[in-house]
Design an enzyme around this catalytic site. Structure first.
Site, PDB file in Angstrom:
ATOM      1  CB  CYS A  96      -0.902  -0.014   1.239  1.00  0.00           C
ATOM      2  SG  CYS A  96      -1.999   1.408   1.389  1.00  0.00           S
ATOM      3  CB  CYS A  97       2.221   3.704  -1.998  1.00  0.00           C
ATOM      4  SG  CYS A  97       1.487   3.782  -3.642  1.00  0.00           S
ATOM      5  CB  ALA A  98       0.042   8.179  -1.240  1.00  0.00           C
ATOM      6  CB  SER A 104       2.380   0.242  -4.013  1.00  0.00           C
ATOM      7  OG  SER A 104       1.575   0.900  -4.952  1.00  0.00           O
ATOM      8  CE1 TYR A 125      -4.786   5.742   5.613  1.00  0.00           C
ATOM      9  CE2 TYR A 125      -4.478   7.857   4.525  1.00  0.00           C
ATOM     10  CZ  TYR A 125      -4.899   7.123   5.616  1.00  0.00           C
ATOM     11  OH  TYR A 125      -5.441   7.763   6.707  1.00  0.00           O
TER      12      TYR A 125
END
Length: 364
Positions: A96-98, A104, A125
């Site tokens: 998971c990244c932003a 990711s 996220y």
């Protein structure tokens, strides 16, 4: 992995306590994360800042190249080993990244080069966060019943016993009053809201839910504030008020604030440092309301607190604390809560001792 990479049901992922390997920078993670996520950044804060500056000045390609230069060699290998270990520990986990973008995907590609096929959260996220916000709004539309009562009435215990009860103070890691902090630090506002959303989803999924049972809280619980959609619904909700004898309330408060907190501090920090932390905790709670007490009354109660601590340290007795707790309840906490309750008198649907309220709830 193919099935896990199809169009994702974000609510299902949250309900399942899906492990998240969050590769955002620590500052992003601290500002808001999902329950159970672990932070293993692709870039640390200074690296991310440098890449962001490069992106603004020179464009995406230059920023990507800088990122690869910053995270290379031993640094890259160390972070790769951490991601591999996390995936081995949580084989059903997701990256998971932003926003489900470069970070990711890069980590996913590096892991794939080592033979690990780890899915990622599409939308990152931000998508999970939006799902949490929407879930809270939707579930807050269900009927709500509040449990009210003066400090020490056992409201939180009563809420916890209900299958449809939501322990807001437990989620906030704070008991609401100036003495309400626990040994666990409070979460960021976004992380608290995310945790609340997941709790609402889980309780709702376990049963045919007629209504929520919540403690009658103010807008804030320590540093966290309740989502406005929930707060608005609570302001209109019916209230069952616990009215226990003053002596019984004192015993609950003795157990919670003097016996248990002393135990928790000494268990965490050892006898000497734990005692110091416990003493500072009580002093800080009193200091926080000094202006409302008036400085002279605050000084008097502080002297009484010091004597009570000396007695507890020498003999183990917590009786001395009653000499400052009783006036604090009579002069501050009880009048404040009763004033607030009077403004909601039309919402009161039941009053009685703790057990009577428990029986009434069971009959509903």
């Amino acid at each position: 992995m193919q099935d896990r990479q199809k169009a994702q049901d974000y609510r299902a992922l949250l309900l399942a306590d899906t492990p998240l390997i969050d590769v955002r920078a620590p500052i992003e993670f601290e500002q808001g994360a999902m329950p159970g996520a672990i932070n293993l950044p692709l870039m640390m804060g200074d690296e991310r800042a440098a890449v962001g500056t490069c992106y603004k000045r020179q464009g995406a390609d230059a920023a990507l190249a800088l990122g690869h230069r910053l995270v290379c060699g031993d640094i890259r290998q160390q972070r790769l080993e951490a991601w591999k270990a996390a995936y081995q520990r949580f084989p059903n986990g997701y990256l998971c990244c932003a926003r489900g973008g470069q970070r990711s995907h890069i980590v996913q590609r590096w892991l794939k080069e080592t033979g690990i096929d780890c899915p990622l959260i599409e939308g990152g996220y931000k998508a999970l966060r939006q799902t949490a916000i929407q879930a809270t709004w939707q579930l807050a539309q269900k009927p709500i019943l509040l449990i009210g009562g003066c400090t020490g009435s056992g409201k939180t215990q009563l809420v916890r016993q209900q299958p449809n009860g939501v322990d807001l103070e437990g989620l906030a890691r704070h008991r609401g009053s100036s003495f309400g902090r626990t040994l666990k630090p409070q979460l960021s506002q976004a992380s608290f809201e995310n945790k609340l959303a997941v709790e609402l989803l889980k309780i709702n999924a376990r049963q045919t839910l007629k209504r929520w049972v919540l403690e009658d809280e103010g807008r804030t619980i320590g540093a966290n504030h309740l989502p406005e959609c929930l707060r608005e619904r609570m302001a209109q909700a019916p209230i069952a008020v616990v009215e226990d004898p003053f002596a019984l309330r004192l015993e609950r408060l003795r157990e919670e604030y003097f016996i248990r907190m002393h135990h928790d501090f000494t268990h965490a920090y050892g006898d000497e440092a734990g005692w110091q932390a416990y003493s500072e905790y009580l002093h800080h709670g009193l200091f926080a309301i000094r202006r409302r007490l008036g400085l002279q009354r605050f000084a008097e109660l502080t002297d009484t607190l010091d004597r009570a601590l000396a007695e507890q340290l020498s003999s183990g007795s917590t009786d001395g604390h009653m000499a400052w707790l009783v006036p604090l309840l009579n002069e501050y906490y009880d009048p404040m809560y009763r004033y607030q309750l009077e403004k909601k008198a039309a919402n009161i649907v039941f009053r009685g001792p703790w057990q009577d309220v428990a029986n009434w709830l069971k009959a509903q």
